[in-house]
Motif scaffolding. Structure first.
Motif, PDB file in Angstrom:
ATOM      1  N   LEU A  65       0.841  -1.192   0.000  1.00  9.42           N
ATOM      2  CA  LEU A  65       0.000   0.000   0.000  1.00  9.42           C
ATOM      3  C   LEU A  65       0.876   1.242   0.000  1.00  9.42           C
ATOM      4  N   PHE A  67       1.171   5.233  -0.011  1.00  6.16           N
ATOM      5  CA  PHE A  67       0.332   6.381   0.312  1.00  6.16           C
ATOM      6  C   PHE A  67       0.964   7.655  -0.220  1.00  6.16           C
ATOM      7  N   TYR A 120       5.027   0.447   7.426  1.00  7.21           N
ATOM      8  CA  TYR A 120       6.177   1.330   7.275  1.00  7.21           C
ATOM      9  C   TYR A 120       6.266   1.823   5.834  1.00  7.21           C
ATOM     10  N   MET A 123       3.901   4.598   5.324  1.00  9.80           N
ATOM     11  CA  MET A 123       4.296   5.863   5.952  1.00  9.80           C
ATOM     12  C   MET A 123       5.474   6.502   5.241  1.00  9.80           C
ATOM     13  N   ILE A 124       6.406   5.665   4.770  1.00  5.45           N
ATOM     14  CA  ILE A 124       7.591   6.220   4.107  1.00  5.45           C
ATOM     15  C   ILE A 124       7.196   6.828   2.754  1.00  5.45           C
ATOM     16  N   LEU A 126       4.396   8.045   2.032  1.00  2.73           N
ATOM     17  CA  LEU A 126       3.689   9.287   2.365  1.00  2.73           C
ATOM     18  C   LEU A 126       4.670  10.410   2.673  1.00  2.73           C
ATOM     19  N   ALA A 127       5.670  10.103   3.509  1.00  2.69           N
ATOM     20  CA  ALA A 127       6.613  11.153   3.904  1.00  2.69           C
ATOM     21  C   ALA A 127       7.420  11.648   2.704  1.00  2.69           C
ATOM     22  N   LEU A 128       7.836  10.727   1.833  1.00  2.15           N
ATOM     23  CA  LEU A 128       8.606  11.148   0.657  1.00  2.15           C
ATOM     24  C   LEU A 128       7.753  12.017  -0.264  1.00  2.15           C
ATOM     25  N   GLN A 130       5.330  13.913   0.689  1.00  2.12           N
ATOM     26  CA  GLN A 130       5.205  15.232   1.322  1.00  2.12           C
ATOM     27  C   GLN A 130       6.467  16.061   1.091  1.00  2.12           C
ATOM     28  N   LEU A 131       7.601  15.371   1.042  1.00  3.40           N
ATOM     29  CA  LEU A 131       8.857  16.073   0.736  1.00  3.40           C
ATOM     30  C   LEU A 131       8.742  16.762  -0.622  1.00  3.40           C
ATOM     31  N   TYR A 133       6.012  17.570  -2.170  1.00  2.74           N
ATOM     32  CA  TYR A 133       5.009  18.638  -2.032  1.00  2.74           C
ATOM     33  C   TYR A 133       5.645  19.898  -1.461  1.00  2.74           C
ATOM     34  N   PHE A 249      -0.508  16.711  -2.822  1.00  3.78           N
ATOM     35  CA  PHE A 249      -0.801  16.533  -1.404  1.00  3.78           C
ATOM     36  C   PHE A 249      -1.335  15.127  -1.136  1.00  3.78           C
ATOM     37  N   TRP A 250      -1.216  14.714   0.125  1.00  5.98           N
ATOM     38  CA  TRP A 250      -1.544  13.320   0.446  1.00  5.98           C
ATOM     39  C   TRP A 250      -3.026  13.003   0.256  1.00  5.98           C
ATOM     40  N   GLN A 251      -3.857  14.050   0.260  1.00 10.48           N
ATOM     41  CA  GLN A 251      -5.277  13.845  -0.015  1.00 10.48           C
ATOM     42  C   GLN A 251      -5.475  13.037  -1.305  1.00 10.48           C
ATOM     43  N   GLY A 254      -4.507   9.493  -1.035  1.00 12.46           N
ATOM     44  CA  GLY A 254      -5.580   8.727  -0.403  1.00 12.46           C
ATOM     45  C   GLY A 254      -6.714   8.460  -1.385  1.00 12.46           C
TER      46      GLY A 254
ATOM     47  N   PHE B 122      -8.070   6.331   7.871  1.00 14.66           N
ATOM     48  CA  PHE B 122      -8.035   7.449   6.920  1.00 14.66           C
ATOM     49  C   PHE B 122      -9.443   8.008   6.724  1.00 14.66           C
ATOM     50  N   ILE B 246       2.095  14.260   9.796  1.00 12.80           N
ATOM     51  CA  ILE B 246       3.114  13.739   8.892  1.00 12.80           C
ATOM     52  C   ILE B 246       4.513  13.790   9.508  1.00 12.80           C
ATOM     53  N   PHE B 249       4.744  10.926  11.775  1.00 14.75           N
ATOM     54  CA  PHE B 249       5.073   9.674  11.066  1.00 14.75           C
ATOM     55  C   PHE B 249       6.580   9.556  10.873  1.00 14.75           C
ATOM     56  N   PHE B 290      12.271  15.052   6.271  1.00 14.76           N
ATOM     57  CA  PHE B 290      12.107  13.952   5.313  1.00 14.76           C
ATOM     58  C   PHE B 290      13.454  13.466   4.804  1.00 14.76           C
ATOM     59  N   MET B 293      14.924  11.398   7.433  1.00 19.40           N
ATOM     60  CA  MET B 293      14.305  10.082   7.444  1.00 19.40           C
ATOM     61  C   MET B 293      14.915   9.186   6.369  1.00 19.40           C
TER      62      MET B 293
END
Lengths: 337, 312
Positions: A65, A67, A120, A123-124, A126-128, A130-131, A133, A249-251, A254, B122, B246, B249, B290, B293
């Motif tokens: 999955l 994100f 994990y 989440m990773i 997702l975080a990347l 956001q980076l 973004y 964006f993460w929206q 999703g 979510f 975020i 996370f 990030f 991370m």
């Protein structure tokens, strides 16, 4: 009643082959879309269907999955606009170059994310994303920041079709592209590569012990899905002309998960059906209420609780062989902590 | 709308850039990093204890925090008492967390894997944010610092707003309280045992499902408290929860999910890193977490403190 219909559907499906049935059903659905929702929204649906189809490779067939797929979609959109502005004059150069560049990035991100699995991994990714973004948002000199960016006027005649000037022509082009990618993904899923991918989805450990380089297979799947997402994003930019950083964006990450789930993960027609339902639903919601988040949340909860197999998954359970959807159920039950 | 960034969590960073190279300035920035770090630790601790026992990564955690912020705003608005506001936020999110566990997550155990549970939360996050917008509106609320927190404390090298000192102290007390709860009480013992081996605890005749509810409630209440604490610093607006979730996370990935120590160390580290990067190169302040991370993942894929690979 249902069982009688089911028998007939099953025998029909056996005769023509499930893949052909899926293809014809998709074609029929696409054919009525412009009449159903108008050519512009129909094109939007097709763009999202391409996105979801790409996404489905990693979620539905790879079993992981992600994100963070908005990153590839959004970068595809920004890439095509920026390269048209600064580098090329032709759309048909800008799009492939963008897709190649974003694909290269998805290799790097995929490599990092695939250091871990399951939660994990989600989440990773997702975080990347956001980076990406944050960078696009901050680098306002280049990207326009929060003001967004718009595509320069370009000519993009393909033979008799003028997709830039005619919404219906645009729809034809994007649908043709979808069907092409549909065939490609169907081919990939049935290739030896696709079979190994399925094996990994069913049991990564077993695949590993059978000697498959699991990370490499998953990375390839991730990259393919990143590439198709980037292509979808590029077309999105052409369709909507104006784009904003919210595409990254993460929206949106999703939303593509939800689209894929609504249709049915791990199925070929699922992403198309999911995006038809999703776009129709969200367009209607935003028109009738200011509080679409509440309904969006309720829909997600309902689907996850009651029908995680998605529409195609449910149809399959009712009408077709249980075998294929069995593996989907395995995917749903997987990653149990 | 989404432009407010983590660094603007600590307004003053950019303005004070014009007077650099002063000891008091830098030590004040160190303290700003500590404030942000404390908030991140509180959020990630909630995520981590829920994950430890239930194996769920709660995407609704950020919007639970949001509920905490808005509830405290309302209570403060009505009563004028800041501490009643914090109390209200704690109670509201505790109940909210327990309700969520009872009504929704309950039905996913054993049926669905972590994948669908994540999607479910979510959906809950969207629902919560939608409800907050429905009740309090889309535009933010001005969250004034309580009267006692306006004065500055003289910390020898520099003077610092009292309210932020309070946030650091309150955060430390809460973290200590959670630590003591987990390590010194019977219920905490059960939770730790359940984190290690759920089935075994279940077989010993302990009602694990009630344990789940309690832990989810506590995790949610931690988020709600963080929300109430950060209210006067950031103000209340609908995307606050997502913006803090975020980096949280990132904290749990860096610290190692399920690791209490990891959350604290990584949270403080990332808070400091973000604020300090903001001081020297403000454009990179958001990105740095990030990047950090990514580096940690390359060197230690299990996170700084994550030995156990529970989620895979």
């Amino acid at each position: 009643m249902i069982s009688a219909v089911a028998t007939r559907v099953r025998s029909f499906s056996d005769r023509v082959g499930e893949l052909r049935l899926a293809f014809v059903a998709s074609l029929a659905l696409i054919a009525i879309l412009p009449d159903l929702m108008g050519p512009f929204i129909a094109s939007h649906v097709m763009v999202m269907a391409i996105f979801a189809m790409g996404y489905n490779i990693i979620l539905g067939f790879g079993g992981e999955l992600s994100f963070g797929h908005a990153a590839y979609f959004g970068l595809g959109a920004y890439g095509v606009i920026l390269s048209l502005e600064h580098l090329f004059s032709s759309l048909y150069v800008a799009i492939p170059v963008t897709v190649v560049a974003v694909t290269a990035l998805s290799v790097v991100f995929g490599f990092l994310s695939l250091r871990r699995r399951g939660i994990y991994f989600a989440m990773i990714t997702l975080a990347l994303a956001q980076l990406v973004y944050v960078i696009v948002f901050q680098w306002a000199d280049l990207t326009g920041g929060s003001n967004g960016a718009s595509i320069p006027i370009t000519e993009a005649q393909i033979g008799p079709l003028a997709p830039m000037n005619n919404e219906l022509h645009f729809f034809f082009v994007v649908s043709a592209l979808f069907l092409l990618l549909f065939a490609l993904v169907a081919r990939v899923v049935r290739s030896p590569f696709g079979r190994v991918l399925k094996a990994i989805r069913e049991s990564e450990e077993r695949a590993l012990h059978l000697g498959y380089d699991v990370d490499k297979y998953l990375l390839l799947a991730f990259t393919m899905s990143g590439a198709i997402s980037a292509l979808a994003g590029a077309i999105y930019a052409v369709l909507f002309v104006f784009i904003s950083p919210s595409l990254l964006f993460w929206q949106l990450s999703g939303e593509v998960v939800i689209m894929t789930i609504i249709g049915g993960i791990g199925t070929l027609t699922g992403p198309l059906v999911g995006s038809v339902v999703f776009i129709f639903f969200s367009n209607t919601l935003t028109r009738v209420t200011d509080h679409w988040e509440i309904f969006f949340g309720l829909v997600i909860i309902t689907i996850v609780m009651l029908a995680p197999e998605g529409i195609i998954g449910l149809l399959r359970n009712t009408f077709l062989d249980e075998n294929e959807s069995f593996s989907i159920r395995r995917l749903i039950e997987r990653l149990r902590p | 709308m989404l432009s407010s960034t983590l660094t603007s969590a600590l307004p003053g960073v950019v303005e004070t850039l014009s007077v650099p190279l002063q000891v008091d300035y830098y030590s004040a920035q160190l303290f700003n990093g500590l404030v942000l770090g404390m908030i991140l630790v509180l959020i990630s601790l909630g995520l981590t204890i829920i994950f430890g026992l239930l194996g769920i990564i709660n995407f609704a955690h950020g919007d639970t925090l949001l509920v905490g912020t808005y509830v405290s705003w309302t209570v403060i608005d009505a009563t004028g008492s800041y501490f009643l506001g914090v109390g209200g936020a704690i109670v509201a999110t505790l109940v909210l967390g327990m309700l969520l566990e009872r009504t929704l997550l309950r039905y996913t155990y054993g049926r669905y894997g972590a994948l669908l549970q994540l999607l479910l939360t979510f959906g809950v996050a969207e629902l919560l944010r939608g409800s907050v917008i429905f009740v309090w509106g889309r535009t933010g609320k001005n969250f004034s610092t309580p009267a006692w927190g306006d004065s500055a404390v003289d910390l020898v090298l520099f003077s610092y707003p009292l309210y932020r000192v309070f946030v650091v102290v309150a955060g430390t007390v809460l973290i200590a309280a959670v630590y003591l709860f987990l390590n010194r009480t019977d219920l905490g013992l059960l939770i730790r045992a359940g984190t290690q081996d759920r089935e075994m605890v279940d077989m010993l005749g302990i009602d694990v499902s009630r344990l789940y509810m309690v832990v989810f409630g506590i995790g949610a209440a931690l988020a709600g408290t963080a929300g109430a604490l950060i209210g006067p610093v950031r103000g209340a607006f609908p995307t606050l929860g997502i913006e803090l979730l975020i980096p949280a996370f990132v904290v749990v990935v860096v610290g190692g999910l399920g690791s209490f120590r990891g959350s604290i160390v990584a949270g403080l580290l990332i808070g400091q890193l973000q604020v300090m990067t903001g001081v020297f190169y403000s454009e990179a302040a958001q990105a740095i977490a990030f990047v950090f991370m990514a580096v940690v993942l390359l060197v230690r894929p299990d996170g700084l403190f994550g030995a156990e690979v529970a989620a895979e």
